[in-house]
Motif scaffolding. Structure first.
Motif, short mmCIF file in Angstrom:
data_model
loop_
_atom_site.label_atom_id
_atom_site.label_comp_id
_atom_site.label_asym_id
_atom_site.label_seq_id
_atom_site.Cartn_x
_atom_site.Cartn_y
_atom_site.Cartn_z
N SER A 1 0.54 -1.22 -0.29
CA SER A 1 -0.20 -0.12 0.06
C SER A 1 1.06 1.42 -0.41
O SER A 1 2.27 1.42 0.22
CB SER A 1 -0.93 -0.43 1.21
OG SER A 1 -0.12 0.24 2.48
N GLU B 1 -6.46 1.65 -4.42
CA GLU B 1 -6.68 0.94 -2.80
C GLU B 1 -7.10 -0.54 -3.42
O GLU B 1 -7.11 -1.78 -2.66
CB GLU B 1 -7.41 1.42 -2.35
CG GLU B 1 -8.54 1.03 -1.20
CD GLU B 1 -9.36 0.14 -1.21
OE1 GLU B 1 -9.50 -0.88 -0.24
OE2 GLU B 1 -10.13 0.42 -2.32
N HIS B 2 -8.61 -0.78 -4.76
CA HIS B 2 -8.91 -2.08 -4.50
C HIS B 2 -7.69 -3.31 -5.64
O HIS B 2 -8.58 -4.04 -4.61
CB HIS B 2 -9.94 -2.09 -5.78
CG HIS B 2 -9.15 -1.44 -7.44
ND1 HIS B 2 -9.94 0.36 -7.69
CD2 HIS B 2 -9.08 -2.54 -7.82
CE1 HIS B 2 -9.09 0.20 -9.12
NE2 HIS B 2 -8.61 -1.55 -9.26
N ARG C 1 -6.64 -4.29 -1.59
CA ARG C 1 -7.85 -4.77 -0.81
C ARG C 1 -7.80 -5.92 -1.14
O ARG C 1 -8.12 -6.89 -0.74
CB ARG C 1 -9.22 -3.97 -1.07
CG ARG C 1 -9.84 -4.58 0.08
CD ARG C 1 -11.46 -4.33 -0.75
NE ARG C 1 -11.74 -2.73 -1.36
CZ ARG C 1 -12.55 -2.61 -2.51
NH1 ARG C 1 -13.35 -3.42 -3.03
NH2 ARG C 1 -12.49 -1.55 -3.03
N ASN D 1 -16.76 -8.64 -1.84
CA ASN D 1 -15.92 -7.45 -1.39
C ASN D 1 -14.84 -6.70 -2.30
O ASN D 1 -14.36 -5.25 -2.16
CB ASN D 1 -14.47 -7.49 -0.55
CG ASN D 1 -15.61 -8.13 1.28
OD1 ASN D 1 -15.61 -7.30 1.60
ND2 ASN D 1 -15.49 -9.61 1.55
N LYS E 1 -4.31 -0.99 4.31
CA LYS E 1 -5.04 -0.89 3.43
C LYS E 1 -4.17 0.51 3.43
O LYS E 1 -3.39 1.63 4.12
CB LYS E 1 -6.21 -0.32 4.72
CG LYS E 1 -7.53 0.38 3.85
CD LYS E 1 -8.38 0.65 4.54
CE LYS E 1 -7.73 1.39 5.59
NZ LYS E 1 -9.05 2.59 6.70
N PRO F 1 -14.10 -0.24 1.05
CA PRO F 1 -14.68 -1.00 0.22
C PRO F 1 -15.74 -0.65 -0.02
O PRO F 1 -16.24 -1.86 -0.46
CB PRO F 1 -13.90 -2.66 -0.41
CG PRO F 1 -14.10 -2.52 1.52
CD PRO F 1 -12.71 -1.15 2.00
N ALA G 1 -15.77 -3.65 4.21
CA ALA G 1 -14.46 -4.86 4.80
C ALA G 1 -14.12 -4.68 5.89
O ALA G 1 -14.45 -4.03 6.97
CB ALA G 1 -13.20 -3.97 4.41
#
Length: 484
Positions: free
Chosen positions: A113, A120-121, A124, A160, A318, A329, A378
């Motif tokens: 990260s 971000e996805h 995740r 998710n 994250k 998310p 999440a």
């Protein structure tokens, strides 16, 4: 697919190689290339022989079909700004989308990260993937992509991660391989007679079970497969599927229907007796130890193929909130199990930025049917009970609904939604309580549990239509509005 070359000679004949380092010599290939260049006209000079040959082979030497697919793929790239996607290269510091081992262009690394241009996805979804790595090369000089398919949390992934997020992640990974790694392979291992434009893939099915037969997850896989075959034809060299259990036969019987015959010919299902076959194609020092080689990549956390699910590496933290990235998310989408979604809803998203904090998602429901949408929160965000805020307002059909009461913002927790567990009280609103403009009605609640929340609303009788606009945010960050 490589970006069309601009370093071409305008005087080159359309029947000969323009920019290809590896001229095709077989009469059938030479004739097909000349024919496709004639069909393309002057624009044929934008493409080298290798790129054109991939489309020719993909369409079994049907030249009009090859032209159609080539132009369609270019339009897809343009409309989706694919050539503008930032990918890791030797001349930048962009972060990787998955683990890489053994390359000069990009040093050995795992996804982290906070790295430049790592959305971000992408961070995740690592929690739900079994583990993957672009791990060195085979005896032909092709890059090897290894995926622990049997460890995927398919249900968690579908719950998710949105399909659009997974597609975006896949495109970023694919562009990285094609535009950074394969050119390096060409430079290191290519010869006048050996053209490297494909990759070797190994899917390890260890741990696969019937729990992975999840239709939403399989539909996500179908979306990726169809995109690859249309936009990235003939990029697969060989696919080895190892440790395949009985359940894989069930999965493959579905997947096979999505594949072109040329792709199916490249798939080798090996079961548990796979090591000798892999070693015929891959040197032992380039093959991970758990697949029968000698490589351990002990210098890197997670070894050859890091896997959060297999606990050989810690979960990626994250990504902090920043400009274009969601910090949680959260997304909004029609629920596939909603009866109204299938029978009586007209749903669409008006393109553009949110207006007044509300995405222009319009739902029209008749006949007293319920409309349901999903909100995801999440696991890693649940500790501070993130605040979910729903805004909604009318969209111009008050005359048809005068005096109508309707139920709005009825929330249920995902896994037990069908049994009617309510986590936010149902409230009835009259049509007058839901304004046509401005901020609208706002409902807030703290998400005390991670998972899927179902938001539903419906008119209380069959009089007329009701149109509603929704906006969803978690801790102030807007979710995505998806059309069904």
């Amino acid at each position: 697919m490589q970006t069309p070359s601009t370093n071409v000679s305008s005087a080159a004949s359309p029947t000969t190689s323009i920019t290809s380092k590896h001229p095709y010599k077989e009469p059938k290939q030479v004739e097909a290339l000349a024919g496709l260049r004639d069909l393309l006209g002057p624009s044929n000079e934008n493409y080298d022989d290798g790129e054109l040959m991939r489309f020719i082979v993909a369409r079994s030497y049907d030249l009009p079909a090859a032209k159609t697919q080539l132009l369609a793929s270019l339009e897809w790239r343009k409309s989706n700004n694919v050539d503008d996607i930032p990918i890791p290269r030797s001349n930048n510091s962009n972060g990787v989308m998955y683990a890489v081992r053994g390359w000069h262009s990009v040093p050995d690394a795992n996804i982290e990260s906070g790295q430049p241009n790592v959305p971000e996805h992408a961070v995740r979804l690592q929690k739900y993937l079994g583990g993957s790595c672009l791990h060195k090369w085979d005896k032909e000089g092709r890059p090897i992509y290894i995926e622990r398919m049997g460890q995927h949390n398919v249900k968690g992934l579908a719950k998710n991660v949105t399909t659009s997020e997974l597609v975006d992640y896949h495109i970023r990974c694919t562009e990285f391989v094609h535009n950074t790694i394969i050119p390096e392979c060409e430079e290191r291992f290519g010869t006048d007679d050996k053209f490297i434009d494909k990759e070797t893939v190994i899917f390890d099915c260890s741990g696969m079970g019937f729990h992975q037969l999840h239709m939403e997850g399989l539909n996500m896989l179908k979306s990726l497969t169809e995109m690859d075959q249309k936009a990235y034809p003939e990029r697969l060299g060989k696919l080895f599927i190892v440790n395949s259990p009985f359940v894989f036969v069930k999965v493959y019987s579905m997947i096979k229907k999505w594949l072109d015959p040329g792709v199916i010919e490249k798939i080798h299902i090996l079961g548990k007796d796979y090591k000798s076959v892999l070693l015929k194609h891959i040197d032992d020092e380039n093959l991970p130890e758990f697949l029968g080689g000698t490589c351990t990549c002990s210098h890197m956390p997670g070894g050859c193929v890091p896997s959060v699910i297999m606990n050989n590496i810690k979960a990626v933290e994250k990504t902090p909130s920043s400009g274009n990235h969601l910090a949680v998310p959260t997304y909004l989408r029609p629920r596939s199990s909603s009866t109204a979604s299938a029978n009586s809803i007209l749903d669409f998203v008006i393109p553009g930025k949110p207006k007044d904090g509300i995405y222009q998602l319009v739902s029209t429901v008749s006949h007293g049917k319920a409309c349901e949408y999903e909100v995801v929160v999440a696991d890693e965000d649940i500790g501070h009970e993130p605040e979910v805020v729903i805004n909604f307002r009318m969209k111009g059909v008050r005359a048809a609904c005068e005096g109508l009461n309707f139920t709005i913002v009825r929330f249920e927790f995902g896994e037990v939604a069908d049994s009617g567990t309510i986590v936010v009280p149902t409230k009835f609103y009259s049509i007058e309580e839901c304004p046509e403009c401005g901020k609208g009605v706002e409902v807030k609640f703290g998400a005390k549990q991670a998972g899927l929340y179902v938001m539903s609303w419906k008119p209380e009788n069959q009089r007329g239509l009701v149109q509603i606009e929704y906006g969803v945010s978690v801790d102030g960050i807007l979710g995505e509005g998806d059309s069904p």
